[in-house]
Scaffold this active site. Structure first.
Site, PDB file in Angstrom:
ATOM      1  N   ILE A 214       0.943  -1.015   0.169  1.00 27.21           N
ATOM      2  CA  ILE A 214       0.079  -0.086  -0.234  1.00 27.21           C
ATOM      3  C   ILE A 214       0.977   1.338   0.102  1.00 27.21           C
ATOM      4  O   ILE A 214       1.730   1.479   0.903  1.00 27.21           O
ATOM      5  CB  ILE A 214      -0.961  -0.167   1.002  1.00 27.21           C
ATOM      6  CG1 ILE A 214      -1.848  -1.448   1.222  1.00 27.21           C
ATOM      7  CG2 ILE A 214      -1.873   1.238   1.283  1.00 27.21           C
ATOM      8  CD1 ILE A 214      -2.304  -1.423   2.708  1.00 27.21           C
ATOM      9  N   HIS A 215       0.657   2.042  -0.901  1.00 22.69           N
ATOM     10  CA  HIS A 215       1.647   3.333  -1.104  1.00 22.69           C
ATOM     11  C   HIS A 215       0.832   4.659  -1.724  1.00 22.69           C
ATOM     12  O   HIS A 215       1.312   5.517  -1.513  1.00 22.69           O
ATOM     13  CB  HIS A 215       3.137   2.957  -1.922  1.00 22.69           C
ATOM     14  CG  HIS A 215       2.594   2.964  -3.432  1.00 22.69           C
ATOM     15  ND1 HIS A 215       1.971   1.980  -4.048  1.00 22.69           N
ATOM     16  CD2 HIS A 215       2.899   3.965  -4.186  1.00 22.69           C
ATOM     17  CE1 HIS A 215       2.005   2.396  -5.392  1.00 22.69           C
ATOM     18  NE2 HIS A 215       2.522   3.539  -5.612  1.00 22.69           N
ATOM     19  N   ARG A 216      -0.090   4.268  -2.617  1.00 22.32           N
ATOM     20  CA  ARG A 216      -0.684   5.419  -3.178  1.00 22.32           C
ATOM     21  C   ARG A 216      -1.285   6.278  -2.497  1.00 22.32           C
ATOM     22  O   ARG A 216      -2.173   6.108  -1.374  1.00 22.32           O
ATOM     23  CB  ARG A 216      -1.706   4.914  -4.238  1.00 22.32           C
ATOM     24  CG  ARG A 216      -2.273   5.537  -5.651  1.00 22.32           C
ATOM     25  CD  ARG A 216      -2.971   4.868  -6.287  1.00 22.32           C
ATOM     26  NE  ARG A 216      -2.166   4.041  -7.160  1.00 22.32           N
ATOM     27  CZ  ARG A 216      -1.386   4.376  -8.122  1.00 22.32           C
ATOM     28  NH1 ARG A 216      -1.186   5.341  -8.645  1.00 22.32           N
ATOM     29  NH2 ARG A 216      -0.799   3.434  -8.613  1.00 22.32           N
ATOM     30  N   ARG A 249       5.799   6.393   3.159  1.00 23.65           N
ATOM     31  CA  ARG A 249       4.608   7.347   2.898  1.00 23.65           C
ATOM     32  C   ARG A 249       3.521   6.444   4.047  1.00 23.65           C
ATOM     33  O   ARG A 249       3.069   7.168   5.039  1.00 23.65           O
ATOM     34  CB  ARG A 249       4.160   7.459   1.770  1.00 23.65           C
ATOM     35  CG  ARG A 249       2.878   8.401   2.040  1.00 23.65           C
ATOM     36  CD  ARG A 249       1.997   8.513   0.540  1.00 23.65           C
ATOM     37  NE  ARG A 249       3.085   9.105  -0.474  1.00 23.65           N
ATOM     38  CZ  ARG A 249       3.332   8.512  -1.761  1.00 23.65           C
ATOM     39  NH1 ARG A 249       2.680   7.508  -2.018  1.00 23.65           N
ATOM     40  NH2 ARG A 249       3.846   8.981  -2.690  1.00 23.65           N
ATOM     41  N   ASP A 296      -2.284  -1.595  -4.165  1.00 23.66           N
ATOM     42  CA  ASP A 296      -2.632  -0.511  -5.008  1.00 23.66           C
ATOM     43  C   ASP A 296      -1.435  -0.096  -6.182  1.00 23.66           C
ATOM     44  O   ASP A 296      -1.479   0.958  -6.843  1.00 23.66           O
ATOM     45  CB  ASP A 296      -2.989   0.706  -4.070  1.00 23.66           C
ATOM     46  CG  ASP A 296      -1.806   0.917  -3.182  1.00 23.66           C
ATOM     47  OD1 ASP A 296      -0.850   0.744  -3.631  1.00 23.66           O
ATOM     48  OD2 ASP A 296      -2.150   2.056  -2.369  1.00 23.66           O
TER      49      ASP A 296
END
Length: 375
Positions: A214-216, A249, A296
């Site tokens: 998950i990074h978006r 992030r 994602d």
């Protein structure tokens, strides 16, 4: 012929390795490559390992632009790239995908009348609230050679007015469009066996684990979406081990976006293994040995398909529509119940086959030869 290759983020470093390898192995007497790193996303520890393990030539230039608002970042990259193009006088500028670095290079090169070679052209999410969608559309429409990894991408370009007819000498006014296969498939085939050398590091992995990335920012910067996704992760962890390489992030935003109770559950759950970001080879290993991938990331969706693993897509759309149409991935957005439902369905009855959609693993050679033949 001199090419300047523009990279600005870690996925582009990986993509560029396929073309650099093709040049080094088969076209070194005809093509010279100068690599320019814009520094859009540059972390010495996270980026250096990619150059080392993938045998990629070090960039001749690092523009050290750093992060920032889209307009400011793109403007600064455009200004600095223009200066480098003036110094290098390239015959063509090669760009990948859809980052701000891609757009900045396309703007600078088009104003200087330098042919643009866009690799991963034609991809569309049909969601213009995504900055990447704007970048890829604008870049396509000033490019001279457009290489689409999929038939769907090629068809998108034809619908937008590009001609199927190929010109012997392509120009910005008369560009050539090709369905060439995916250079990331080239890379996955090339590095798959090397990735097995990373297995000792992941001895803690249980059979049939679920890999999650998950990074978006549409997920990490939205508390409702992030809470729902991680609630699904927590629910799935009751039956399966979860491996979660944590993007910086995501790590930063989790304490702000998740409820205290969920944070404690994620931290105390022995079935959820939160690990540091991994290298490309390590990621290939984790993908190959997983039972299911939640992500994602556009790139991870494809790699899952290359390695014959189903994926649950944590976005409202995907550029890789073919893998969804084949039933090997499902778009679940941030819907907790749908994520769990589709994940359990894939785990209960994994897909049996993965039809070839992404070429023959020689896209890099095709791109190099086409550049020589048409520019």
């Amino acid at each position: 012929m001199k090419l300047t290759t523009i990279i600005g983020a870690r996925p582009q470093i990986i993509k560029a390795s396929a073309l650099s390898r093709a040049i080094r192995n088969n076209f070194s007497d005809k093509l010279e490559e100068v690599i320019i790193h814009t520094g859009q996303h540059y972390d010495q520890n996270m980026s250096e390992v990619f150059f080392t393990e993938l045998d990629i030539p070090r960039p001749k230039y690092n523009l050290a632009v750093g992060s920032g608002k889209h307009g400011k970042q793109t403007a600064l990259m455009t200004e600095r790239l223009e200066e480098v193009f003036e110094a290098e006088q390239p015959d063509a500028v090669v760009v990948y995908g859809d980052t701000n670095s891609t757009l900045a290079a396309a703007l600078a090169a088009s104003k200087m009348l330098i042919p643009i070679v866009h690799i991963e052209a034609g991809l569309r999410s049909f969601n213009k609230s995504m900055p990447e969608e704007i970048n890829r559309i604008l870049c396509d429409h000033v490019s001279t050679l457009l290489f689409s990894p999929t038939q769907t991408g090629y068809d998108n370009l034809i619908r937008e007015g590009f001609s199927k007819q190929l010109s012997p000498k392509a120009t910005a006014d008369h560009p050539n469009v090709y369905h060439c296969g995916d250079i990331m498939y080239d890379n996955t085939l090339f590095f798959e066996h090397r990735a097995e050398n990373t297995c000792q590091k992941f001895s803690f992995c249980q059979p049939s684990y679920v890999l999650c990335t998950i990074h978006r920012n549409s997920n990490t910067d939205n508390s409702e979406r992030m809470q729902s996704i991680f609630e699904a992760v927590a629910q799935l962890s009751r039956q399966r081990q979860i491996i979660l390489p944590l993007h910086p992030r995501t790590k930063k935003m989790m304490p702000q976006m998740l409820s205290p109770n969920l944070m404690r559950e994620l931290q105390d759950n022995p079935n959820i293994n939160i690990i540091e970001p991994v290298s490309f080879l390590e990621m290939i290993y984790l993908e190959k040995h997983s039972s299911l991938i939640l992500t994602d990331s556009g790139g991870v969706q494809k790699e899952a398909y290359f390695l014959k693993r189903p994926s649950v897509i944590l976005r409202s759309e995907t550029e890789w529509q073919e893998i969804v149409q084949q039933g090997r991935a499902f778009v679940c957005d941030a819907d907790k119940d749908l994520i769990c439902q589709k994940a359990e369905a894939f785990l209960g009855e994994p897909p049996a086959d993965y039809p070839p959609l992404f070429g023959n693993g020689r896209a890099g050679d095709f791109i190099c030869q086409t550049i020589l033949d048409t520019l």
